[in-house]
Design an enzyme around this catalytic site. Sequence first.
Site, short mmCIF file in Angstrom:
data_model
loop_
_atom_site.label_atom_id
_atom_site.label_comp_id
_atom_site.label_asym_id
_atom_site.label_seq_id
_atom_site.Cartn_x
_atom_site.Cartn_y
_atom_site.Cartn_z
N SER A 1 34.18 11.55 34.32
CA SER A 1 35.46 11.77 33.65
C SER A 1 36.59 11.74 34.66
CB SER A 1 35.46 13.12 32.92
OG SER A 1 35.52 14.16 33.87
N LYS A 2 37.79 11.91 34.17
CA LYS A 2 38.97 11.79 35.03
C LYS A 2 38.95 12.70 36.26
CE LYS A 2 41.81 10.29 31.24
NZ LYS A 2 40.70 10.56 30.29
#
Length: 486
Positions: A254-255
């Site tokens: 994820s980010k």
Amino acid sequence: MNKSVRVRYAPSPTGYPHVGNIRTALFNWLFARHHGGSFIVRIEDTDVTRKVKGAVKGILDGLRWLGLDWDEGPEVGGKYGPYFQSQRLEIYSELAERLISQGDAYYCYCSPQRLKEMRAEQVKRKQPPGYDRLCRDLTQEERAQKETEGITPVIRFKAPLGGQTRFNDLIRGEVVFDNNTIDDFILLKSDGYPTYHLASVIDDHLMEISHVLRAEEWLSSTPRHLLLYRALGFEPPQFAHLPMLLGSDRSKLSKRHGAVSITEYREQGYLPEAMVNFLALLGWSLDDRTEILSREELIQSFSLERISRTAAIFNRDKLNWMNGVYIRNLTAVQFFEAVQPYLMMNIPAGEALISSENYVRDILPLIQERARTLAEVAELAQFFFIDQLDYESSLLVGKDMSHQSAIQALEAAQQRLSQLEAFDAGSLEGVLRPLAVELGLKTGQLFGTLRVAVTGRTAAPPLFQTMAVLGKERCLRRIEAALARL
RNA sequence: GCCCCCAUCGUCUAGAGGCCUAGGACACCGGCCUUUCAAGCCGGCAACAGCGAUUCGAAUUCGCUUGGGGGUACCA
């Protein structure tokens, strides 16, 4: 298997393409190309609330950048279109209605509110959360009543209450699920859009998809899909569930794991060929030693049999190394072209030296073998383009040198260099080596001081070549500036 | 909680019963080369999750345990 291979990449436009999704696209593409089949792109835009504006463009640009061309899909069309699910709504609702008339699906009038409460209650009582099938056996009268209340229903699948659903995953082997763990999942939402389950099953059938290669997160929905294929009378494709791509902490990428969007890698100056090579090796390998494979070699040797079952962590260090290998393998012309968008990146506007194309061409060979990304090129070459060198003056005084000897060295060098006619690497070496001896300095000391004076850094490309490229005038000016600092 | 998947160096992986005192790559640490940095070359560190079972023999087969991941939405 040949000839009939049709695979698809089916992203939903809810954001920028993630390296994990792109890896899935790559595997599908490699599989198609290996078998001389078709690679289809289908946009699964069935979630109106999560739709992101430029997402489709971002996805297509990402594929194009990596050279993953598609045979059917957005922009190119094809005889199985349209390739946007939002343009195929009638197909889904028609088939959903058919399932209802067959008795394989039913209208459900339960409110999101009720579902939410029900689930909370189930979790509280440590029951497996799931729909309680309240509407499964509504009578005609009860349904009519709900309709008069103005409730727009969803359509749910009538999952079998017993038995098992099994299938042979091409990567994982036989997988078995008990049907009683399968919920009466929703097929058609109240806004008229299908869920992923309905839409992908229908489209994969209508588009004659032969193999579904998708990430492992879909493994547990596969039995639902199989049940749907059966209810619709469709022959299911073959399934292969690819290992997941994880972040450095082993959780879903994820980010917060840094760059996850393929666009970021492009911006940072990774070469598409390196990216393809690296991604291909995440979950697939040729043998026990081959690391660098060209696109053609990948197509040639790609096979499902060699895909691993274990989730992989995206290893940035290795990508950097591989990208460096690809950068070094570029021809001078290719490197020159590739570097254009990045070159002046971190040079303050107005401070850049006016530089000719030839000057840049002279610089690049000195940088090429030192850069791991194109963005790094800008950083490594920066001192070639600005005259206001910013460095710690004490760096001019090398190890075991005195302040005085540094001044002496620079002055002597200044004097010799100004008399030099040919300012090429050979001539420079011919003058400076003897000078070190004359000054009673080690070559490393003299060269170190000069390096800092001329480049502003202690680590730079070879001194003589660097000076030759900078040119006599600029070198003398920089030495002058260094002396002024001492 | 329940269901499913997975399990070899820090990471990517090779390994489909004896070829394994487990191979390669990245990273890391030495050394060589060398005016610095890279690159290159040489060398090093480092793993079969645990326990049972099968077998003459198991990283490879089976079971259990543990660990990790995914799913469990009117998201895909």
